[in-house]
Design a protein around this motif. Sequence first.
Motif, short mmCIF file in Angstrom:
data_model
loop_
_atom_site.label_atom_id
_atom_site.label_comp_id
_atom_site.label_asym_id
_atom_site.label_seq_id
_atom_site.Cartn_x
_atom_site.Cartn_y
_atom_site.Cartn_z
N GLU A 1 12.31 16.18 -12.15
CA GLU A 1 11.05 15.85 -12.81
C GLU A 1 10.95 14.35 -13.08
OE1 GLU A 1 8.57 16.88 -16.90
OE2 GLU A 1 10.49 17.82 -16.51
N TYR A 2 12.04 13.72 -13.55
CA TYR A 2 12.01 12.29 -13.86
C TYR A 2 11.70 11.47 -12.61
CZ TYR A 2 16.56 11.47 -11.66
OH TYR A 2 17.59 11.35 -10.76
N LEU A 3 12.26 11.88 -11.47
CA LEU A 3 12.02 11.16 -10.23
C LEU A 3 10.56 11.29 -9.81
CD1 LEU A 3 13.03 9.54 -7.81
CD2 LEU A 3 13.72 11.70 -6.75
N ILE A 4 10.01 12.46 -9.95
CA ILE A 4 8.61 12.70 -9.58
C ILE A 4 7.68 11.82 -10.40
CG2 ILE A 4 6.75 14.41 -9.62
CD1 ILE A 4 8.83 16.53 -8.95
N LYS A 5 7.99 11.66 -11.68
CA LYS A 5 7.14 10.84 -12.55
C LYS A 5 7.22 9.37 -12.17
CE LYS A 5 7.12 13.93 -16.55
NZ LYS A 5 7.47 14.10 -17.99
N ARG A 6 8.40 8.89 -11.80
CA ARG A 6 8.54 7.50 -11.39
C ARG A 6 7.82 7.27 -10.06
NH1 ARG A 6 14.87 6.27 -12.14
NH2 ARG A 6 14.28 4.10 -11.87
N GLN A 7 7.94 8.23 -9.15
CA GLN A 7 7.26 8.12 -7.88
C GLN A 7 5.74 8.16 -8.05
OE1 GLN A 7 9.11 11.37 -5.74
NE2 GLN A 7 10.53 9.99 -4.69
N LYS A 8 5.28 8.96 -8.99
CA LYS A 8 3.84 9.08 -9.25
C LYS A 8 3.26 7.73 -9.69
CE LYS A 8 0.41 11.53 -12.05
NZ LYS A 8 0.19 12.51 -13.14
N PHE A 9 3.98 7.02 -10.55
CA PHE A 9 3.52 5.70 -10.98
C PHE A 9 3.40 4.75 -9.80
CE2 PHE A 9 5.00 1.37 -12.13
CZ PHE A 9 3.83 0.93 -12.74
N ILE A 10 4.38 4.78 -8.90
CA ILE A 10 4.35 3.90 -7.73
C ILE A 10 3.18 4.25 -6.84
CG2 ILE A 10 5.58 3.31 -5.61
CD1 ILE A 10 8.20 3.61 -7.23
N THR A 11 2.97 5.54 -6.57
CA THR A 11 1.88 5.98 -5.71
C THR A 11 0.53 5.59 -6.30
OG1 THR A 11 3.15 7.86 -4.89
CG2 THR A 11 0.77 7.97 -4.63
N GLU A 12 0.35 5.84 -7.59
CA GLU A 12 -0.92 5.52 -8.24
C GLU A 12 -1.18 4.01 -8.23
OE1 GLU A 12 -0.52 7.30 -12.06
OE2 GLU A 12 -1.21 9.28 -11.38
N SER A 13 -0.13 3.21 -8.37
CA SER A 13 -0.28 1.76 -8.36
C SER A 13 -0.72 1.27 -6.98
CB SER A 13 1.05 1.10 -8.76
OG SER A 13 1.43 1.48 -10.06
N ILE A 14 -0.13 1.84 -5.94
CA ILE A 14 -0.51 1.45 -4.58
C ILE A 14 -1.95 1.82 -4.31
CG2 ILE A 14 -0.10 1.92 -2.13
CD1 ILE A 14 2.87 2.26 -2.80
N GLU A 15 -2.34 3.02 -4.67
CA GLU A 15 -3.69 3.48 -4.39
C GLU A 15 -4.73 2.76 -5.23
OE1 GLU A 15 -3.55 7.70 -4.85
OE2 GLU A 15 -2.48 8.00 -2.94
N LEU A 16 -4.30 2.23 -6.37
CA LEU A 16 -5.21 1.44 -7.21
C LEU A 16 -5.63 0.17 -6.50
CD1 LEU A 16 -6.49 1.20 -10.06
CD2 LEU A 16 -4.45 -0.08 -10.74
N VAL A 17 -4.71 -0.40 -5.74
CA VAL A 17 -4.98 -1.67 -5.05
C VAL A 17 -5.28 -1.45 -3.57
CG1 VAL A 17 -4.05 -3.95 -4.51
CG2 VAL A 17 -3.41 -2.82 -6.64
N LEU A 18 -4.55 -0.55 -2.95
CA LEU A 18 -4.69 -0.29 -1.52
C LEU A 18 -5.07 1.17 -1.32
CD1 LEU A 18 -1.38 -2.07 -0.45
CD2 LEU A 18 -3.68 -3.04 -0.31
N PRO A 19 -6.36 1.50 -1.36
CA PRO A 19 -6.79 2.89 -1.23
C PRO A 19 -6.27 3.53 0.05
CG PRO A 19 -8.62 1.47 -1.88
CD PRO A 19 -7.48 0.57 -1.51
N PRO A 20 -6.00 4.83 0.01
CA PRO A 20 -5.48 5.52 1.20
C PRO A 20 -6.42 5.39 2.39
CG PRO A 20 -5.31 6.91 -0.75
CD PRO A 20 -6.13 5.73 -1.15
N ASP A 21 -5.89 5.04 3.52
CA ASP A 21 -6.66 5.00 4.77
C ASP A 21 -5.68 5.20 5.92
OD1 ASP A 21 -5.30 2.60 5.03
OD2 ASP A 21 -7.01 1.38 4.43
N ASN A 22 -6.08 4.84 7.09
CA ASN A 22 -5.21 5.08 8.25
C ASN A 22 -4.22 3.94 8.49
OD1 ASN A 22 -6.44 7.54 8.88
ND2 ASN A 22 -8.10 6.50 9.97
N LYS A 23 -4.27 2.92 7.63
CA LYS A 23 -3.40 1.78 7.82
C LYS A 23 -1.95 2.14 7.52
CE LYS A 23 -2.52 -2.93 6.22
NZ LYS A 23 -2.89 -3.99 5.25
N ILE A 24 -1.05 1.69 8.39
CA ILE A 24 0.38 1.87 8.15
C ILE A 24 0.88 0.70 7.32
CG2 ILE A 24 2.64 2.08 9.22
CD1 ILE A 24 0.81 4.46 9.66
N LEU A 25 1.38 0.99 6.14
CA LEU A 25 1.84 -0.06 5.23
C LEU A 25 3.30 -0.42 5.49
CD1 LEU A 25 0.37 1.29 1.87
CD2 LEU A 25 -0.65 -0.44 3.36
N ASN A 26 3.61 -1.69 5.33
CA ASN A 26 5.00 -2.14 5.31
C ASN A 26 5.41 -2.23 3.85
OD1 ASN A 26 5.56 -2.45 8.11
ND2 ASN A 26 4.34 -4.33 8.12
#
Length: 215
Positions: free
Chosen positions: A1-26
């Motif tokens: 559970e703790y890992l999922i919560k940390r990953q969720k913050f990272i995912t939400e932060s990325i999508e806040l700035v770089l919305p999901p699309d077909n671009k492959i991110l580095n």
Amino acid sequence: EYLIKRQKFITESIELVLPPDNKILNILDVGGGDGEITAHLIDRGKIYLTDVSTNDPIHSDIIKVSELFDEADFPVKFDVIIMNHVLEHVFSPMDFLMRANSLLTDNGVIIIEVPFELYTPLFGRIGDWKHVAYFSTSVLRNFLLKAQFNPFHVTLSTGYYGTREIAVIRAVATKVTNPTDPIDCKSGYLQLLFDILNVKALTLYFSNKIRKLLS
């Protein structure tokens, strides 16, 4: 559970700035051990992991660079750089942040989490002896400003270290594309001292929730 919560913050932060699309991110995971924090991003792009440990990446598609972050050569610029519980281990956070800035694309984002330990001794506990840098929200924000980032999310929050719930500071910042002269702001121990003694800061940091985490 703790890992999922940390990953969720990272995912939400990325999508806040770089919305999901077909671009492959580095994506670069700095000091990420076996890459467990970023393994969930495999579908979003190419994951690079820089760490001097002998651990193999948790996912075969993660590209490990077994060198120190400030010495490693990378073949690409990065859209996302993640520093999860890293900056507290380095004597010069500014050098790490400037290095990260130089490795980011123009629209790149940096995601940071560090422990909040300023008042830990007051509760009869000693912080991790491997930690050599300490942060308040204003100190981390000022570090980012000096390193030519635009910090739009710097908060004191509930986080996790392993399975233990702790107080953390989280930051999300974008690279300044047209840097000007260096920002004149305090980011060192004088600012930390001010924050420790600031009555308004004490009211925030000693809320019931934070007091519980630090006890």
